[in-house]
Design an enzyme around this catalytic site. Sequence first.
Site, PDB file in Angstrom:
ATOM      1  N   ARG A   1     -25.364 -21.527  79.857  1.00 12.16           N
ATOM      2  CA  ARG A   1     -25.467 -22.961  79.610  1.00 12.16           C
ATOM      3  C   ARG A   1     -26.568 -23.556  80.476  1.00 12.16           C
ATOM      4  O   ARG A   1     -26.800 -23.098  81.596  1.00 12.16           O
ATOM      5  CB  ARG A   1     -24.140 -23.656  79.942  1.00 12.16           C
ATOM      6  CG  ARG A   1     -23.066 -23.503  78.876  1.00 12.16           C
ATOM      7  CD  ARG A   1     -21.833 -24.299  79.232  1.00 12.16           C
ATOM      8  NE  ARG A   1     -21.207 -23.810  80.442  1.00 12.16           N
ATOM      9  CZ  ARG A   1     -21.327 -24.355  81.633  1.00 12.16           C
ATOM     10  NH1 ARG A   1     -22.015 -25.462  81.786  1.00 12.16           N
ATOM     11  NH2 ARG A   1     -20.733 -23.824  82.680  1.00 12.16           N
TER      12      ARG A   1
ATOM     13  N   TYR B   1     -27.115 -19.610  72.840  1.00 12.03           N
ATOM     14  CA  TYR B   1     -26.102 -18.977  73.692  1.00 12.03           C
ATOM     15  C   TYR B   1     -24.882 -19.843  73.981  1.00 12.03           C
ATOM     16  O   TYR B   1     -25.002 -21.012  74.356  1.00 12.03           O
ATOM     17  CB  TYR B   1     -26.723 -18.555  75.027  1.00 12.03           C
ATOM     18  CG  TYR B   1     -25.919 -17.447  75.682  1.00 12.03           C
ATOM     19  CD1 TYR B   1     -26.029 -16.143  75.227  1.00 12.03           C
ATOM     20  CD2 TYR B   1     -25.022 -17.711  76.708  1.00 12.03           C
ATOM     21  CE1 TYR B   1     -25.275 -15.126  75.786  1.00 12.03           C
ATOM     22  CE2 TYR B   1     -24.266 -16.699  77.277  1.00 12.03           C
ATOM     23  CZ  TYR B   1     -24.397 -15.401  76.809  1.00 12.03           C
ATOM     24  OH  TYR B   1     -23.646 -14.404  77.366  1.00 12.03           O
TER      25      TYR B   1
ATOM     26  N   LYS C   1     -17.586 -26.456  74.473  1.00 11.26           N
ATOM     27  CA  LYS C   1     -17.774 -27.427  75.551  1.00 11.26           C
ATOM     28  C   LYS C   1     -18.231 -28.779  75.002  1.00 11.26           C
ATOM     29  O   LYS C   1     -17.784 -29.833  75.460  1.00 11.26           O
ATOM     30  CB  LYS C   1     -18.775 -26.890  76.582  1.00 11.26           C
ATOM     31  CG  LYS C   1     -18.280 -25.593  77.282  1.00 11.26           C
ATOM     32  CD  LYS C   1     -16.967 -25.791  77.906  1.00 11.26           C
ATOM     33  CE  LYS C   1     -16.138 -24.617  78.366  1.00 11.26           C
ATOM     34  NZ  LYS C   1     -16.618 -23.495  79.034  1.00 11.26           N
TER      35      LYS C   1
ATOM     36  N   HIS D   1     -10.797 -28.591  80.926  1.00  7.98           N
ATOM     37  CA  HIS D   1     -11.317 -27.225  81.054  1.00  7.98           C
ATOM     38  C   HIS D   1     -10.228 -26.367  81.699  1.00  7.98           C
ATOM     39  O   HIS D   1     -10.321 -26.015  82.876  1.00  7.98           O
ATOM     40  CB  HIS D   1     -12.581 -27.267  81.925  1.00  7.98           C
ATOM     41  CG  HIS D   1     -13.371 -25.993  81.925  1.00  7.98           C
ATOM     42  ND1 HIS D   1     -14.250 -25.670  82.936  1.00  7.98           N
ATOM     43  CD2 HIS D   1     -13.449 -24.963  81.044  1.00  7.98           C
ATOM     44  CE1 HIS D   1     -14.824 -24.512  82.675  1.00  7.98           C
ATOM     45  NE2 HIS D   1     -14.352 -24.064  81.543  1.00  7.98           N
TER      46      HIS D   1
ATOM     47  N   SER E   1     -16.236 -22.630  85.669  1.00  4.22           N
ATOM     48  CA  SER E   1     -16.718 -21.513  84.869  1.00  4.22           C
ATOM     49  C   SER E   1     -16.824 -20.242  85.712  1.00  4.22           C
ATOM     50  O   SER E   1     -17.301 -20.282  86.848  1.00  4.22           O
ATOM     51  CB  SER E   1     -18.091 -21.856  84.297  1.00  4.22           C
ATOM     52  OG  SER E   1     -17.990 -23.012  83.504  1.00  4.22           O
TER      53      SER E   1
ATOM     54  N   CYS F   1     -14.502 -18.509  87.134  1.00  2.00           N
ATOM     55  CA  CYS F   1     -13.658 -18.515  88.339  1.00  2.00           C
ATOM     56  C   CYS F   1     -12.235 -18.060  88.063  1.00  2.00           C
ATOM     57  O   CYS F   1     -11.330 -18.314  88.865  1.00  2.00           O
ATOM     58  CB  CYS F   1     -13.660 -19.893  88.985  1.00  2.00           C
ATOM     59  SG  CYS F   1     -15.242 -20.287  89.746  1.00  2.00           S
TER      60      CYS F   1
ATOM     61  N   ASP G   1      -9.405 -21.329  78.093  1.00  5.89           N
ATOM     62  CA  ASP G   1     -10.556 -22.129  78.527  1.00  5.89           C
ATOM     63  C   ASP G   1     -10.358 -23.637  78.380  1.00  5.89           C
ATOM     64  O   ASP G   1     -10.857 -24.389  79.201  1.00  5.89           O
ATOM     65  CB  ASP G   1     -11.804 -21.701  77.736  1.00  5.89           C
ATOM     66  CG  ASP G   1     -13.109 -22.100  78.422  1.00  5.89           C
ATOM     67  OD1 ASP G   1     -13.265 -21.822  79.626  1.00  5.89           O
ATOM     68  OD2 ASP G   1     -13.967 -22.711  77.767  1.00  5.89           O
TER      69      ASP G   1
ATOM     70  N   ARG H   1     -20.831 -11.659  77.808  1.00  8.50           N
ATOM     71  CA  ARG H   1     -19.541 -12.133  77.290  1.00  8.50           C
ATOM     72  C   ARG H   1     -19.027 -11.280  76.146  1.00  8.50           C
ATOM     73  O   ARG H   1     -19.779 -10.625  75.448  1.00  8.50           O
ATOM     74  CB  ARG H   1     -19.703 -13.568  76.778  1.00  8.50           C
ATOM     75  CG  ARG H   1     -20.206 -14.566  77.832  1.00  8.50           C
ATOM     76  CD  ARG H   1     -19.128 -15.460  78.319  1.00  8.50           C
ATOM     77  NE  ARG H   1     -19.490 -16.213  79.514  1.00  8.50           N
ATOM     78  CZ  ARG H   1     -18.657 -17.064  80.105  1.00  8.50           C
ATOM     79  NH1 ARG H   1     -17.445 -17.255  79.636  1.00  8.50           N
ATOM     80  NH2 ARG H   1     -19.020 -17.697  81.196  1.00  8.50           N
TER      81      ARG H   1
HETATM   82  P1  GTP Z   1     -15.447 -19.125  81.952  1.00  7.45           P
HETATM   83  O1  GTP Z   1     -15.224 -18.379  80.696  1.00  7.45           O
HETATM   84  O2  GTP Z   1     -16.869 -19.131  82.394  1.00  7.45           O
HETATM   85  O3  GTP Z   1     -14.884 -20.503  81.924  1.00  7.45           O
HETATM   86  O4  GTP Z   1     -14.745 -18.267  83.132  1.00  7.45           O
HETATM   87  P2  GTP Z   1     -13.213 -18.025  83.557  1.00  7.45           P
HETATM   88  O5  GTP Z   1     -12.760 -19.140  84.429  1.00  7.45           O
HETATM   89  O6  GTP Z   1     -12.385 -17.707  82.374  1.00  7.45           O
HETATM   90  O7  GTP Z   1     -13.330 -16.748  84.503  1.00  7.45           O
HETATM   91  P3  GTP Z   1     -12.852 -15.232  84.273  1.00  7.45           P
HETATM   92  O8  GTP Z   1     -11.361 -15.085  84.205  1.00  7.45           O
HETATM   93  O9  GTP Z   1     -13.613 -14.667  83.147  1.00  7.45           O
HETATM   94  O10 GTP Z   1     -13.330 -14.568  85.630  1.00  7.45           O
HETATM   95  C1  GTP Z   1     -14.660 -14.572  86.054  1.00  7.45           C
HETATM   96  C2  GTP Z   1     -14.887 -13.477  87.056  1.00  7.45           C
HETATM   97  O11 GTP Z   1     -13.995 -13.639  88.159  1.00  7.45           O
HETATM   98  C3  GTP Z   1     -14.636 -12.083  86.488  1.00  7.45           C
HETATM   99  O12 GTP Z   1     -15.642 -11.221  86.942  1.00  7.45           O
HETATM  100  C4  GTP Z   1     -13.308 -11.699  87.062  1.00  7.45           C
HETATM  101  O13 GTP Z   1     -13.158 -10.310  87.225  1.00  7.45           O
HETATM  102  C5  GTP Z   1     -13.274 -12.441  88.405  1.00  7.45           C
HETATM  103  N1  GTP Z   1     -11.871 -12.782  88.790  1.00  7.45           N
HETATM  104  C6  GTP Z   1     -10.933 -13.359  88.000  1.00  7.45           C
HETATM  105  N2  GTP Z   1      -9.750 -13.485  88.654  1.00  7.45           N
HETATM  106  C7  GTP Z   1      -9.938 -12.981  89.895  1.00  7.45           C
HETATM  107  C8  GTP Z   1      -9.082 -12.819  91.034  1.00  7.45           C
HETATM  108  O14 GTP Z   1      -7.902 -13.163  91.044  1.00  7.45           O
HETATM  109  N3  GTP Z   1      -9.674 -12.271  92.149  1.00  7.45           N
HETATM  110  C9  GTP Z   1     -10.980 -11.879  92.164  1.00  7.45           C
HETATM  111  N4  GTP Z   1     -11.450 -11.341  93.286  1.00  7.45           N
HETATM  112  N5  GTP Z   1     -11.810 -11.997  91.098  1.00  7.45           N
HETATM  113  C10 GTP Z   1     -11.295 -12.552  89.980  1.00  7.45           C
HETATM  114  C1  SPV Z   2     -18.047 -21.780  80.714  1.00  8.78           C
HETATM  115  O1  SPV Z   2     -19.205 -21.755  81.156  1.00  8.78           O
HETATM  116  O2  SPV Z   2     -17.142 -22.460  81.258  1.00  8.78           O
HETATM  117  C2  SPV Z   2     -17.698 -20.969  79.539  1.00  8.78           C
HETATM  118  C3  SPV Z   2     -18.775 -20.283  78.837  1.00  8.78           C
HETATM  119  O3  SPV Z   2     -16.538 -20.909  79.152  1.00  8.78           O
HETATM  120  S1  SPV Z   2     -19.667 -21.292  77.765  1.00  8.78           S
HETATM  121  O4  SPV Z   2     -19.073 -21.156  76.435  1.00  8.78           O
HETATM  122  O5  SPV Z   2     -21.044 -20.813  77.752  1.00  8.78           O
HETATM  123  O6  SPV Z   2     -19.581 -22.661  78.181  1.00  8.78           O
HETATM  124 MN    MN Z   3     -15.171 -22.133  80.530  1.00  5.84          MN
END
Ligand code: GTP
Ligand code: SPV
Ligand code: MN
Length: 648
Positions: free
Chosen positions: A112, A261, A270, A290, A312, A314, A337, A432
């Site tokens: 983004r 993307y 979003k 979110h 994002s 996290c 999400d 992704r």
């Molecule tokens: P968006 O799709 O961007 O909104 O991200 P999200 O908030 O869904 O994050 P996601 O669960 O995909 O995690 C992002 C990264 O953080 C990945 O590489 C995970 O492996 C890592 N991660 C998630 N949960 C944990 C955790 O509890 N501990 C650690 N150390 N890393 C984590």
């Molecule tokens: C984020 O960035 O919080 C996402 C990926 O979930 S995107 O769809 O690119 O916004």
């Molecule tokens: Mn997101």
Amino acid sequence: MVTKYLVVLAKRLPTSTPCRNPFSPFANRNLINHVRCISTLREKLTDLTPKVRAFVEESIDLCQPDKIHICDGSEGENNALLKLLQQNSTIKPLPKYENCWLARTNPADVARVESKTFICTDRKEETIPTPKTGVKGALGNWISPKDFDKAIDERFPGSMKGRTMYVVPFSMGPVGSPLSKIGIEITDSAYVAASMRIMTRVGTPVLNQLKKHEEFVECLHSVGTPANGVVDVPSWPCDPERTIILHKPADNLIVSYGSGYGGNSLLGKKCFALRIGSTIAKREGWLAEHMLILGITNPKGEKKYIAAAFPSSCGKTNLAMMTPSLPGYKIECVGDDIAWMRFDSNGVLRAINPENGFFGVAPGTAHNTNPNAMKTIFKNTIFTNVAETSDGGVFWEGLEKELPKNVKITDWLGRAWQLGETKTPAAHPNSRFCSPAGQCPIIDPAWEDPKGVPISAILFGGRRPAGVPLVYEALSWSHGVFVGAAMRSEATAAAEFKGKVIMHDPFAMRPFFGYNFGDYLKHWLSMEEKGQMPKIFHVNWFRKGSDGKFLWPGFGENSRVLDWILRRIDGEECFEETAIGRIPAKGALHVDGMKEKVDLDQLFSLPKDFWMEEVEDIQRYFDNQVGNDLPAKVAKELNELKARVYKM
Ligand code: GTP
Ligand code: SPV
Ligand code: MN
């Protein structure tokens, strides 16, 4: 090659029309002929409801596509799109899995772009708080109606020449649910059309729904062409220099140019569900956030639902699909999400996941971290910017231990890559998977319930390497709103930021607010008058020790934190008061049976100097960014926190 699915309109054309085949790649050779084709086509748009038709016709006038395809959402249509994408080398099959595909983008189009994302209102103050004089606002970007029009005029005329315009009718939320909303995305990207089919409910049922109630969000998207006419990567056209993502809440309108993307192009996510969604939610008295939504059942068989806002990249997808390490617990996933939440007639806050798929971060996803994601993503999935293995599979950072012997790896840029040798990452950090939500083995039975699920707790969290404990509970609703407002997190690869700087990201919504953050806070505060409010907690899985390693193993072990949260919801006195909120009392967090020994003292320590700095930083942020728009109640919460911190 044109398949029957890409010619739904052509089939209906009378054979005697001046242009016999408007879908022929040569139809556009002669401009007059082209115009005639399009005007003939236009007559054939009569199946569409008047507003949809007007939107499509206007877009045709503006973008001048060669062909038009109205998506019906069928399997055959999807196969045709995938075939076309293969012919254009945008995707390639991953024969190791079932119906899985790998897309590689132009390396300049990988995330983004927050700096090029704008909200258009008559007055700037409707969109963003007024920052302190001399300070650059960091709570969204405003654009005037005049500049909005100019931005479109500079980019869109003729932007779809030589391309097919896909008209994607989509529903955010189950088709027909009173909580759902409809959009029409017009795009010149077959990749977007195919991805929208995974991420939302698309096609004829949505058009039929519009016949009952013709209200929808207009979403216009073009990947564009650079001003010099040179497309660097023909398999992934885009125009990074001139990329812009525009929203006009007053007209329920989204216009996105230049990027193919993720959140820049899948406009239901979003742009609609959060930015436009939050403005609709404000008007109608609900919340568009979110947030993931999960169901959790404790060993006694009692089930509750929790929503959680993390910035994002996290941990939302991971928490939403977690395999609990704590015996007797079960987690089920409603969404990973976005949550749309509103009160029912009994004053219960209910949430739906408006999406239909997961657009999840690939790196870090593995059997040991997120086995449920691993069971979800190896069929009917489009992977983007991951690495590829010579046995027709995918690879990314985190899968090292699962890599079959003797396979060769090609990185996301198409270069040979060697484990332990190559210094650059194999997969882009924001690579992704795009998978249907229904494939998740722990999808909640109520995930498509039109009424939504009742929310018992809201979690805020982020990547905080220092000072912030594993979990704390807010003291009240308004304190919870303050905690959301004061959220900070390390920058991630989901947007264009570089480096590990700790950024403010209130409510994990900084990039997604559709209106002035001060008004957003007032809206959140006002919720308390409407019904029973869930308890609010702050979590941090990412605190690091002096050795630079995470103090908490995270993932499935996070169930131990959820267990404490559930007990708090039930009113168990398992807490200790601190200056920042309630933390687990000594011995209250169930850590028995953990594989790793955890230093709980470090994990829950509250260094006074850190918190003295933190409250000053929050004060500065509020002063600089929110100014007079900060509700008095939130300012009061900060003052009370300060007073407690000074006494620590
Ligand atoms: P968006 O799709 O961007 O909104 O991200 P999200 O908030 O869904 O994050 P996601 O669960 O995909 O995690 C992002 C990264 O953080 C990945 O590489 C995970 O492996 C890592 N991660 C998630 N949960 C944990 C955790 O509890 N501990 C650690 N150390 N890393 C984590
Ligand atoms: C984020 O960035 O919080 C996402 C990926 O979930 S995107 O769809 O690119 O916004
Ligand atoms: Mn997101």
